[in-house]
Design a protein around this motif. Sequence first.
Motif, PDB file in Angstrom:
ATOM      1  N   ILE A 375       0.935  -1.226  -0.157  1.00  0.00           N
ATOM      2  CA  ILE A 375      -0.015  -0.043  -0.031  1.00  0.00           C
ATOM      3  C   ILE A 375       1.026   1.344   0.155  1.00  0.00           C
ATOM      4  N   GLU A 376       1.935   1.308   0.726  1.00  0.00           N
ATOM      5  CA  GLU A 376       3.071   2.496   0.694  1.00  0.00           C
ATOM      6  C   GLU A 376       3.630   2.830  -0.708  1.00  0.00           C
ATOM      7  N   SER A 377       3.676   1.536  -1.326  1.00  0.00           N
ATOM      8  CA  SER A 377       4.477   1.623  -2.691  1.00  0.00           C
ATOM      9  C   SER A 377       3.297   2.655  -3.572  1.00  0.00           C
ATOM     10  N   GLY A 378       2.100   2.603  -3.327  1.00  0.00           N
ATOM     11  CA  GLY A 378       1.121   3.396  -4.223  1.00  0.00           C
ATOM     12  C   GLY A 378       1.594   4.782  -4.111  1.00  0.00           C
ATOM     13  N   ALA A 397      -0.774   4.591   5.178  1.00  0.00           N
ATOM     14  CA  ALA A 397      -1.127   3.387   4.553  1.00  0.00           C
ATOM     15  C   ALA A 397      -2.123   2.626   5.545  1.00  0.00           C
ATOM     16  N   CYS A 425      -5.968  -4.683  -0.867  1.00  0.00           N
ATOM     17  CA  CYS A 425      -4.705  -4.043  -0.548  1.00  0.00           C
ATOM     18  C   CYS A 425      -4.428  -3.230  -1.857  1.00  0.00           C
ATOM     19  N   ARG A 429      -3.845   0.936  -2.113  1.00  0.00           N
ATOM     20  CA  ARG A 429      -2.769   1.233  -2.791  1.00  0.00           C
ATOM     21  C   ARG A 429      -3.060   2.302  -3.655  1.00  0.00           C
TER      22      ARG A 429
END
Length: 503
Positions: A375-378, A397, A425, A429
């Motif tokens: 999710i943080e990679s979004g 996130a 998830c 994201r």
Amino acid sequence: MNTPLVDINRISAVIQGQQVLSDISIQINTGGHWAVIGKSGSGKSVLLKAIAGKQGITAGSITNNFKPSADKHTAEPLTSQRVALIESRHHFKNFSNTSDFYYQQRYNSSDSEDAMTVEQYLSAILAHITEDHYWTLEKAVDRLRLTDLYQKQLIKLSNGETKRLRIAAALVKNPSLLLLDQPLTGLDVNSRQYFNTLLQEIADSGITIVMATSPHEIPDMIQTVAVLQDGKLVQTLNPAEIKAHEFEWASSVPDVDEAEIESLLSLTENPTFEWIIKMNNVNVRYGDIQVLHNVNWQVKQGERWALLGHNGAGKSTLLSLAYGDNPQAYANDIILFDKKRGTGESIWDIKRKCGFVSPELYQFFPMDNSCLQVIESGFYDTLGLFRMSEPSRAAIALRWMKVFNIEKYARHLLKNIPASAQRLCLLARALVKNPTLLILDEPCQGMDDQQQQLFKHLVDTICSKSNITLIYVTHYQHEIPNAVDHYIHLKKGEVAQVESISR
């Protein structure tokens, strides 16, 4: 008394320390077709994998009584020969069979050449089969309506086309037992109706079917319905009883924390644009195949669109132009966020303004990050987190995970949680950076009724509390958010209809 085809005797299974199946007993007789239903995460997919021998069990036993193959040259175990499992994610390899496909491969002509065509893929399967069966290659191709796709590369198939191909590939093996995990997912209305007839023909050909599905999509040939709850078999019903039965996960409407959503949306201020998308006479062609033909489409900021059309109508290709993935955008007259493609903006400039989720993204998304990292990679528009986690962004996130009721999976690897939670998830994201444009391509695939209602309510809340622009794709009318005020219908790559709704 006839010997059962598969005798499941008090099996249990544990994954990552979590009990996922508990004391389940089922006898599957030849010609006794089962549907398995239950809330997302109830164990449906795990049960199918256990039957197929792809999921270890910690207690009990599974006894198969399959007849050996007449092909004496095969080295496959008997279960692999006689059981075909179609899971929610495919496992296609490249032409040299050395690596998996990657997400953007379908849009890059040089890389996509490393993908088999439908004909090559099915012929490779048939090369290992020597028996004369009902499901010949010709019959499977005809019944699954693959004739027009025969020369199309696997990587360029739509989600629904991929589903049909995988079923055809299973049928040419003529298994004794066909296991289908959510087989109607990704199919348009006509394909779903046709699938009911197809399943009857499969059953009549001597193949026994067990399928995980929704209580609303139980085919006519199903004889017994198993209801799972928290990994346990809680009821066995006949299909006629399902229609009158009230299931908790289907009837209760979940709450949405509107104050928390408003707080999360306030963390980012979006810029203002006149045109989010403006396409003029857009054409996309792959070789001799015209995918989009003279498409005109204008999307202004704050509009909420539903993009509709049959499998293979060109919806995913249209979205790939809007999201910056498709290099054919440079050969067309396309404006995104008030800038014409090809005038200096990068693909990352576009993605920075977009939140995106699709069946293809789900298929190719790496599974070895924790859910919180996914999710943080979004924030960075990367397929997974490739930098040190930033505590403030990880906290945001986690807040989105709580909105989706999936915070318990924060530290779990994406590959180790239920498929429906994996999709949630990826939805979180897409939302985590509060994008200007939110593109949701069949976002409710694999969700139970409660999760679908939660998500629909969530999208409507976001739209009511922000100026977000929405593009929503689905084959199910009831999934379309109430906020949608514009519709565009594609048919065979052309715009068949555009309509607006006054609210």
